[in-house]
Design an enzyme around this catalytic site. Sequence first.
Site, short mmCIF file in Angstrom:
data_model
loop_
_atom_site.label_atom_id
_atom_site.label_comp_id
_atom_site.label_asym_id
_atom_site.label_seq_id
_atom_site.Cartn_x
_atom_site.Cartn_y
_atom_site.Cartn_z
N ASP A 31 0.87 -1.16 0.00
CA ASP A 31 0.00 0.00 0.00
C ASP A 31 0.93 1.24 0.00
O ASP A 31 2.12 1.12 0.29
CB ASP A 31 -0.85 -0.09 1.27
CG ASP A 31 -1.45 1.24 1.64
OD1 ASP A 31 -2.19 1.78 0.83
OD2 ASP A 31 -1.13 1.74 2.73
N ASP A 33 0.15 5.21 1.16
CA ASP A 33 0.08 6.09 2.35
C ASP A 33 0.13 5.28 3.65
O ASP A 33 -0.60 4.31 3.79
CB ASP A 33 -1.23 6.89 2.35
CG ASP A 33 -1.29 7.92 1.23
OD1 ASP A 33 -1.10 7.53 0.08
OD2 ASP A 33 -1.52 9.10 1.54
N ASP A 39 1.13 9.63 5.75
CA ASP A 39 -0.13 9.94 5.07
C ASP A 39 -0.02 11.22 4.25
O ASP A 39 0.36 12.27 4.77
CB ASP A 39 -1.24 10.08 6.13
CG ASP A 39 -2.61 9.85 5.54
OD1 ASP A 39 -2.68 9.33 4.41
OD2 ASP A 39 -3.60 10.19 6.21
N ASP A 220 -9.70 11.69 4.76
CA ASP A 220 -10.62 11.79 3.62
C ASP A 220 -11.37 10.46 3.52
O ASP A 220 -11.02 9.49 4.18
CB ASP A 220 -9.88 12.13 2.31
CG ASP A 220 -8.71 11.23 2.01
OD1 ASP A 220 -8.77 10.04 2.37
OD2 ASP A 220 -7.72 11.69 1.41
N LYS A 228 -8.70 -3.72 -3.58
CA LYS A 228 -7.32 -4.22 -3.63
C LYS A 228 -7.22 -5.75 -3.76
O LYS A 228 -6.15 -6.26 -4.07
CB LYS A 228 -6.53 -3.71 -2.42
CG LYS A 228 -6.26 -2.21 -2.49
CD LYS A 228 -5.20 -1.78 -1.49
CE LYS A 228 -5.08 -0.26 -1.49
NZ LYS A 228 -4.02 0.20 -0.57
#
Length: 293
Positions: A31, A33, A39, A220, A228
């Site tokens: 992944d 962030d 982040d 957010d 994913k």
Amino acid sequence: MQSFNDIRLILNTAQIMSLVKGGPLQLVTFDGDVTLYDDGASLIPSNQVISRILALMSRGIRVGVVTAAGYEEAKRYNDRLHGLLEAINSSEAITPEQKRNFIVLGGEANFMFQFNSSAPHLLESIPKEIWALDEMRAWKDEDITELLDIAEAALNDSVEAMRLNADIIRKSRAVGVVPKPGTKFFREQLEETVLAAQKVVELSDVGRRLPFCAFNGGNDVFVDIGDKRLGVACCQRLFGDIQGINTLHVGDQFLSVSGNDFKTRMVCTTCWVASPAETVDILDEFLELAATA
Ligand code: IMP
Ligand code: MG
């Protein structure tokens, strides 16, 4: 008594040990962030994870960045990953063939790029015919638009109901709520927004036809087309149908409701990290154990 985090770390170590003994590990997906960089930040040249990723690649292991961040242009990924891309480009420890083993899959499972030292921004866009799963090729544009319309309406309702100081961003394969500059949302606001969007889309007809992913990105909330599970499966397919037992996904979002890494558990082994420093630690564990295996 062990805390939740102790147990998470013990399970990560157990997973790494079993990949060294069994596996063998052929593909690692990360992944972005919180897993590779903080982040909202970028992977800059001083990031400690770079040398570990090069070490994996020099062992012939394929590496993918499977991120929700969805951009259609190579430049945007280069902006986020330039430290790693430049290090791969200049490395003499990995062969030109091994360099091609680095890919980026953005927007969960929507836009794939492969390392190419002669491409602008060091990334070449790969046509969907080569990597998309058959089930993804059947997606209809009308369905995508309809699902995003429903999600956008649900996100708008949350913004209004909680009077969030936010903008709605609509993209070709995603819609999100992002804070206006200087705004920090409460965790409860983010979770409420995800749960509401998840439920509304899930209960719609199109939400049953099309896989989607609603998640809390820290400050957010996004609803993306695809998820994913598909993202990792596409990476496995591109590299010649690598199996789940030979694949590891490293991510930070493994909560079952609001995390977008959770679904990767259906197609591969996983490690759940809480920071880029923990990602470095588990790669060190793997590389040390693998060197003596
Ligand atoms: P990840 O942790 O690498 O999966 O990235 C998630 C973050 O990417 C989100 O929290 C957003 O800030 C950002 N992002 C940018 N574009 C998109 C998009 O199209 N969908 C979802 N997230 C996006
Ligand atoms: Mg993340």
